[in-house]
Write a protein that holds these residues in place. Structure first.
Motif, short mmCIF file in Angstrom:
data_model
loop_
_atom_site.label_atom_id
_atom_site.label_comp_id
_atom_site.label_asym_id
_atom_site.label_seq_id
_atom_site.Cartn_x
_atom_site.Cartn_y
_atom_site.Cartn_z
N THR A 1 43.45 35.05 30.94
CA THR A 1 43.85 34.42 29.69
C THR A 1 44.34 35.46 28.69
OG1 THR A 1 42.28 32.64 30.01
CG2 THR A 1 43.07 32.99 27.77
N LEU A 2 43.59 36.53 28.57
CA LEU A 2 43.96 37.57 27.61
C LEU A 2 45.29 38.21 27.98
CD1 LEU A 2 42.71 38.82 25.08
CD2 LEU A 2 41.91 40.71 26.53
N GLY A 3 45.43 38.55 29.27
CA GLY A 3 46.70 39.13 29.73
C GLY A 3 47.86 38.20 29.47
N LEU B 1 52.95 34.96 33.39
CA LEU B 1 52.51 35.33 34.74
C LEU B 1 52.19 36.82 34.92
CD1 LEU B 1 51.87 34.30 37.56
CD2 LEU B 1 54.27 34.62 38.15
N PRO B 2 53.12 37.73 34.58
CA PRO B 2 52.76 39.14 34.80
C PRO B 2 51.56 39.57 33.98
CG PRO B 2 54.93 38.96 33.75
CD PRO B 2 54.51 37.58 34.12
N GLY B 3 51.41 39.02 32.77
CA GLY B 3 50.24 39.35 31.95
C GLY B 3 48.96 38.89 32.64
N ALA B 4 48.99 37.64 33.10
CA ALA B 4 47.82 37.11 33.80
C ALA B 4 47.58 37.89 35.09
CB ALA B 4 48.02 35.62 34.10
N ALA B 5 48.67 38.32 35.71
CA ALA B 5 48.55 39.05 36.98
C ALA B 5 47.90 40.41 36.77
CB ALA B 5 49.94 39.22 37.60
N ILE B 6 48.22 41.06 35.66
CA ILE B 6 47.57 42.35 35.37
C ILE B 6 46.09 42.12 35.13
CG2 ILE B 6 47.44 44.23 33.69
CD1 ILE B 6 50.52 43.99 33.46
N GLY B 7 45.77 41.03 34.42
CA GLY B 7 44.37 40.66 34.24
C GLY B 7 43.69 40.47 35.59
#
Lengths: 295, 275
Positions: free
Chosen positions: A78-80, A60-66
């Motif tokens: 997806t990448l995040g 979630l946080p990775g996708a959220a940064i994306g």
């Protein structure tokens, strides 16, 4: 022609014939059932269901940064998610082993921090609609790139499982023997973790952070109550996942319910029913006379 | 002597080694965890084709020795030399298995993993392999149960299954760590017969055992271990009352006789090198 027309009128088929978004949702669920569910079977057999949940949240946080950088962009999110998920998948095991904090606590901390960070980051820029979209997915709004992504992850998973089945099974059922006879143990472990993260991201796009694991674990647990062989388990679990998805989509269509939770709830119902009637479930196993196990 | 064909050299050497040679050599070997030695200054040789029992009190380093041989544990000092074979060819039956008995796999599929050395992760099992798998299952007395999941087996049956897998590994060196603990006498009897057969086939077998009567009846050689080798020879000599008392004393005192002045023990007589 008349046969097709009759079929199109059947209430179980009509929504899929009539609406493109229902067909897309169906295709997305098929991809998840074929790709993510077998991974869920191994997740269950490796006793990593909760770890899967933690990794699912870590996405979630990775996708959220994306999302923060590029909005609701499929590739950025997806990448995040991929970066965050793989990082946590690699960290989660190591931390539990090298600290006074036990594994389940360590997983819970990941889970909580990730969820809070993800929700916060999305709220910084987006609306509550976007937040709902991320938490509960958007199976009824899958566009072409999203479907292509789900199909690619599914194909990769199926190919990997088909070629590496012996390796995955042995790594799961007798890891020290595998490490003795082969150097491929780490490949099996890390390869599996990468597949897990990819499928969780696929599940994230369709069902959201909170529900992604549903289509992996629930059909796997259901199938485990019916069959006792790994290959059958993979087949039955995939079949259950797809059947449950269709039922869930229809339920959401006719009862006007959100699709993701309807699918997961249907899968949950199949699981609960199986607990009652499946041959390996607790009820039937207790009723069955003991002599049945003798030979 | 005529011209040798490609590959003959290997077969000839293999044969030669089986005939009269050393498979395993310990040289002043010290093994342990966190710098606490569990096996201390062990020196000696194991000839190819030996049937050797490793006996000793709890905590004597018996399992540690097997872990050292198989390469799971690196020597703190000294060396273990494996001559003419690779470590991966060793068949190693651990005492505490990481085997997940609840895993949904049939006996057939599980035992087939014994052929890993031959077929690896990706090659398809041949028809001949299938027959060998079935033969191994029959040899441990489980014929007819091939399709049963391992989760439904008793402890004794599970040990039979693990023996079948060892059989398929077709290893020149077999290590068994307390193979008969907590199983019924019937199973023990059957499995001991397999060990005898492996010995007759010329394989080297090293078993960690507790049952002295069994060792005296079945094993031509015994190593009495209490962190260091107390005795190594025929069971009647090595397991004499005097030696057993000494081993127990060493184990209970928690010190090796050489603890105060740590030096290598004198090399053991080489009489134990039986053909």
């Amino acid at each position: 022609m008349s046969l097709l027309a009759t079929l199109a009128d059947l209430p179980l088929i009509a929504p899929f014939v009539e609406f493109g978004f229902m067909r897309r949702a169906l295709a997305g669920c098929l991809a998840l059932s074929l790709g993510a569910t077998p991974i869920g079977v191994f997740l269950m057999l490796r006793r990593m269901s909760l770890a899967g949940d933690a990794i699912s949240h870590a996405i979630l946080p990775g996708a959220a940064i994306g999302y923060l950088l590029a909005g609701l962009s499929l590739s950025a999110m997806t990448l995040g998610g991929l970066i965050a998920g793989v990082t946590v998948a690699l960290l989660a095991g190591g931390i539990a082993r090298n600290s006074v904090i036990k594994e389940e606590t360590s997983l819970a901390t990941f889970y909580l921090i990730s969820l809070a960070a993800g929700v916060l980051i999305i709220s910084m820029r987006g609306s509550s609609v976007d937040l709902l979209h991320v938490l509960f997915g958007s199976v009824l709004a899958l566009d072409d790139p999203a479907l292509f992504l789900l199909a690619s992850f599914a194909s990769l998973s199926i190919l990997s499982i088909a070629t590496g089945l012996r390796l995955l099974v042995l790594e799961c059922c007798d890891p020290s023997y595998l490490n003795h006879v082969s150097r491929l143990g780490p490949l099996a472990h890390y390869g599996f973790m990468v597949l897990l993260v990819l499928n969780l991201i696929g599940g994230f796009h369709a069902l959201g952070t909170l529900m992604a694991l549903g289509i992996m674990i629930l059909p796997a647990a259901t199938a485990r109550l019916w069959v006792n062989d790994i290959v059958l388990l993979l087949v039955v679990a995939s079949f259950t996942a797809f059947a449950g998805s269709i039922a869930g989509l229809l339920l959401s269509y006719y009862a006007n319910l959100p699709a993701g939770p309807a699918i997961v709830l249907t899968l949950g119902a199949l699981y609960l029913i199986s607990m009652l009637i499946a041959p390996l479930g607790p009820v039937v196993a207790r009723l069955r006379p003991r002599w049945h196990f003798e030979h | 002597m005529g011209r040798r064909l490609l590959g003959d050299f290997m077969t000839a050497r293999h044969h030669h080694e089986n005939a009269a040679s050393i498979l395993l050599r310990f040289d002043n070997l010290t093994l342990g965890y966190d710098r606490h030695p569990a096996v201390h200054h062990l020196s000696g040789e194991v000839g190819a084709g030996t049937l050797l029992a490793v006996v000793g009190p709890n905590g004597a380093g018996k399992s540690t020795l097997l872990k050292g041989i198989v390469g799971e544990l690196r020597p703190l000092e000294g060396s273990i030399e494996l001559i003419g074979m690779s470590r991966r060819k060793i068949a190693y039956l651990t005492q505490q298995s990481t085997l997940d008995a609840s895993f949904p796999i049939s006996i057939l599929d599980f035992v087939a993993m014994g052929l890993w050395g031959e077929f690896g992760a990706f090659r398809r099992f041949s028809q001949g392999a299938r027959q060998r798998i079935e033969a191994a299952i029959a040899a441990v007395g489980l014929a007819g149960l091939e399709n049963r999941p391992i989760g439904q087996l008793s402890g004794g049956q599970l040990q039979r299954v693990r023996f079948a897998r060892v059989m398929l590994q077709d290893a020149p060196l077999v290590l068994l760590d307390e193979p008969y603990s907590a199983i019924d006498t019937n199973t023990m009897h059957d499995l001991a017969r397999l060990v005898r057969r492996w010995h007759a086939e010329g394989r080297t077998v090293i078993s960690v055992l507790h049952d002295m009567d069994h060792v005296r009846a079945e094993y031509p050689q015994a190593l009495l271990l209490a962190r260091e080798a107390i005795a190594w020879g025929t069971p009647s000599e090595a397991l004499s009352a005097e030696n057993l008392l000494k081993a127990r004393h060493v184990a209970e005192s928690g010190k090796t006789p050489t603890d105060t002045v740590c030096h290598a023990a004198p090399p053991l007589p080489t009489e134990h090198l039986l053909p």
